[in-house]
Write an enzyme that holds these catalytic residues in place. Structure first.
Site, PDB file in Angstrom:
ATOM      1  N   SER A   1     -31.997 -18.321  -0.990  1.00 23.85           N
ATOM      2  CA  SER A   1     -33.308 -18.193  -1.633  1.00 23.85           C
ATOM      3  C   SER A   1     -33.174 -18.501  -3.135  1.00 23.85           C
ATOM      4  O   SER A   1     -32.505 -19.475  -3.478  1.00 23.85           O
ATOM      5  CB  SER A   1     -33.852 -16.786  -1.376  1.00 23.85           C
TER       6      SER A   1
ATOM      7  N   ASP B   1     -38.835 -21.853   8.074  1.00 27.45           N
ATOM      8  CA  ASP B   1     -38.944 -21.117   6.815  1.00 27.45           C
ATOM      9  C   ASP B   1     -39.958 -21.786   5.880  1.00 27.45           C
ATOM     10  O   ASP B   1     -39.794 -22.950   5.514  1.00 27.45           O
ATOM     11  CB  ASP B   1     -37.550 -21.111   6.151  1.00 27.45           C
TER      12      ASP B   1
ATOM     13  N   HIS C   1     -35.627 -18.140   7.124  1.00 26.05           N
ATOM     14  CA  HIS C   1     -35.172 -18.042   5.739  1.00 26.05           C
ATOM     15  C   HIS C   1     -33.742 -17.494   5.640  1.00 26.05           C
ATOM     16  O   HIS C   1     -33.477 -16.380   6.097  1.00 26.05           O
ATOM     17  CB  HIS C   1     -36.136 -17.120   4.997  1.00 26.05           C
TER      18      HIS C   1
END
Ligand code: NAG
Ligand code: NAG
Ligand code: NAG
Length: 481
Positions: free
Chosen positions: A181, A414, A439
């Site tokens: 991320s 995602d 994700h």
């Protein structure tokens, strides 16, 4: 439209159910929850019952860009040296992002799982201003000037140098950054900005393009909900009932987070609801599309969600949300909501809105409401936020960063993959897009139920690193000869 009104009734019910935390932070809480669960389950299962690595502290300059500012803070990190074969073996630097990091960062999941095969030293480095790596002086705006991705990257560079000395790492050891991320973006940028210090990076689900209005998020949510591969379409498509139009922004934001969270973390250990389960609940058991099913289903989904996050309720009071975000005492803010809001207001935007035609939710006026929060909490104007987002992209290069030896890993389920790099940009700028991947899925600990695609993706990461090691060794040999 009986289904539609039943759904609306469900939304009102959600309002009654939730009362003590902001919907905007629901995704962040979900992420924290999943991370903790994955770490603790991985740690509990580790064979040989290895002792947990202890917390260590590294002194770092508060302002790395001002040599005459002598102030410093302590940055937290962990080390796992059980697989480190030689002083000149590789070093995996697992970067923390917008939340606290733990010993699991060096013990479970990727990159720890890759370490034995490559004989790597694994180091986990918490991001400044999150977890316990908060500089003295709290979180007031004057202090938050020292919180940005550029400061975090300066910490990576100085940690790389200091820890090399401390652990007597050979100067020929390749250092590889890992992150997921936002921390995935940091990993990519660390290689981009410090190629002399960082040999390569694996950037998982890294949203390297900053964007003010992230309406594409819900485009992916919509696509994913229709995808049969993760159990979305058939059941939900049958009712197509998530189209309610009302302007209760906070309330609908919470519903979005509930559904978005199910999509974003689909198939991982920890999230309360998979897409299949959420759709099942909304339609009633066995796909029963009766009038009452969405109402009961949504209520049930909300209960499951809140229960597993340990929350009793969520607040929809804007005043309460602003008051909470204004608190500058770090003790009060465990998850770092204030810090991350500051980074979105001064660097990234990433405000999830519903302005695309295919968005499955109400087209609420979310962007002005997000931007207003930056003004209310930090006194930052809308124009300064737009400018900051543009500056971030010109500083890092957005989705064409031009960094070599960076492997971008994404999952196409995602919603964040649209801000990342999903195609090879050149021979040493590689990308892996894992079908039906959610994700940061590749970073999670391995499970027997992992899909063949995921398995293959993880193998490709390992192979790519070994290829880069080999090519570098070969060119060194040629250089000597
Ligand atoms: C650099 O640090 C010194 C000493 O704290 C301070 O007086 C000066 O204003 C700082 N410069 C900048 C540009 O922040
Ligand atoms: C550091 O590593 C080198 C080999 O790379 C070794 O010769 C030396 O003794 C080590 N020093 C310490 C303090 O461990
Ligand atoms: C669907 O649910 C309704 C209400 O719960 C029930 O009366 C009906 O029998 C169910 N139909 C099927 C096919 O399960």
């Amino acid at each position: 439209m009986p289904v539609r009104s039943a759904l609306w009734l469900g939304l009102l019910l959600l309002a009654a159910l939730w009362g003590s935390s902001t919907p905007a932070s629901l995704l962040r809480r979900l992420r924290e929850h999943i991370q903790q669960l994955q770490e603790s389950s991985g740690l509990g299962l580790s064979p040989g019952a290895v002792a947990l690595p202890k917390e260590r502290w590294l002194e770092q300059p508060l302002d790395p860009f001002n040599a005459s500012d002598g102030r410093s803070f302590l940055q937290r990190y962990w080390v796992n040296d059980q697989y480190w074969a030689r002083q000149d073996g590789p070093v995996f630097l697992h970067l923390g992002g917008e939340g606290s990091l733990g010993p699991g960062s060096v013990m479970t999941g990727h990159p720890a799982a890759l370490a034995p095969a490559l004989g790597a030293l694994v180091i986990g480095l918490e991001h400044r201003f999150y977890g316990l790596s908060i500089p003295p002086g709290g979180l007031d705006v004057a202090q938050l000037r020292y919180l940005s991705s550029r400061h975090a990257l300066a910490d990576v560079a100085s940690a790389r140098l200091a820890l090399s000395r401390l652990f007597n790492v050979s100067s020929s050891s390749p250092w590889i950054c890992f992150g997921g991320s936002y921390a995935g973006s940091l990993a990519a940028w660390a290689r981009l900005k410090f190629p002399h210090l960082i040999f390569a990076s694996v950037a998982s689900s890294a949203p390297v393009r900053a964007v003010l209005d992230f309406s594409e998020y819900n485009e992916v949510v919509s696509r994913s909900l229709r995808s049969t591969a993760i159990g979305g379409s058939r059941e939900l498509g049958a009712c197509s009932s998530l189209d309610t139009v009302e302007d209760q922004a906070e309330l609908l934001g919470a519903l979005q987070a509930l559904v978005g969270g199910a999509v974003q973390y689909d198939g991982q250990a920890g999230p309360p609801l998979s897409v299949r389960r959420l759709c099942g609940l909304l339609l009633g058991a066995g796909g029963n599309c009766s009038r009452a099913a969405p109402y009961h289903g949504l209520r049930r989904a909300a209960q499951v969600f809140l229960h597993s996050l340990g929350q009793r309720c969520l607040s929809f009071s804007r005043a309460e949300i602003v008051a909470q975000l204004r608190v500058t005492d770090p003790q009060v803010y465990g998850v770092g909501d204030r810090q991350w809001l500051y980074q979105t207001c001064t660097e990234f935007g990433f405000y999830i809105t519903c302005e695309v035609p295919r968005c499955p939710f109400s087209q609420l006026p979310a962007l002005p409401s997000h931007l207003q929060l930056c003004e209310q909490v930090f006194g930052l104007s809308t124009s300064s936020i737009a400018q900051a987002v543009a500056q971030t992209n010109s500083y890092y290069g957005g989705q064409t960063p031009g960094a070599t030896q960076v492997l971008f890993v994404n999952g196409d389920t995602d919603p964040w993959h649209v801000l990342s790099v999903t195609r090879n940009l050149g021979p040493s700028e590689s990308a892996i897009l894992i079908p039906s991947g959610s994700h940061c899925l590749d970073m999670a600990p391995e499970k027997p139920s992992d899909s063949p695609n995921l398995h293959q993706g993880r193998q490709n990461i390992s192979q790519q690193l070994q290829t880069w090691f080999r090519l570098t060794k070969e060119s060194q040999v040629r250089g000597v000869v």
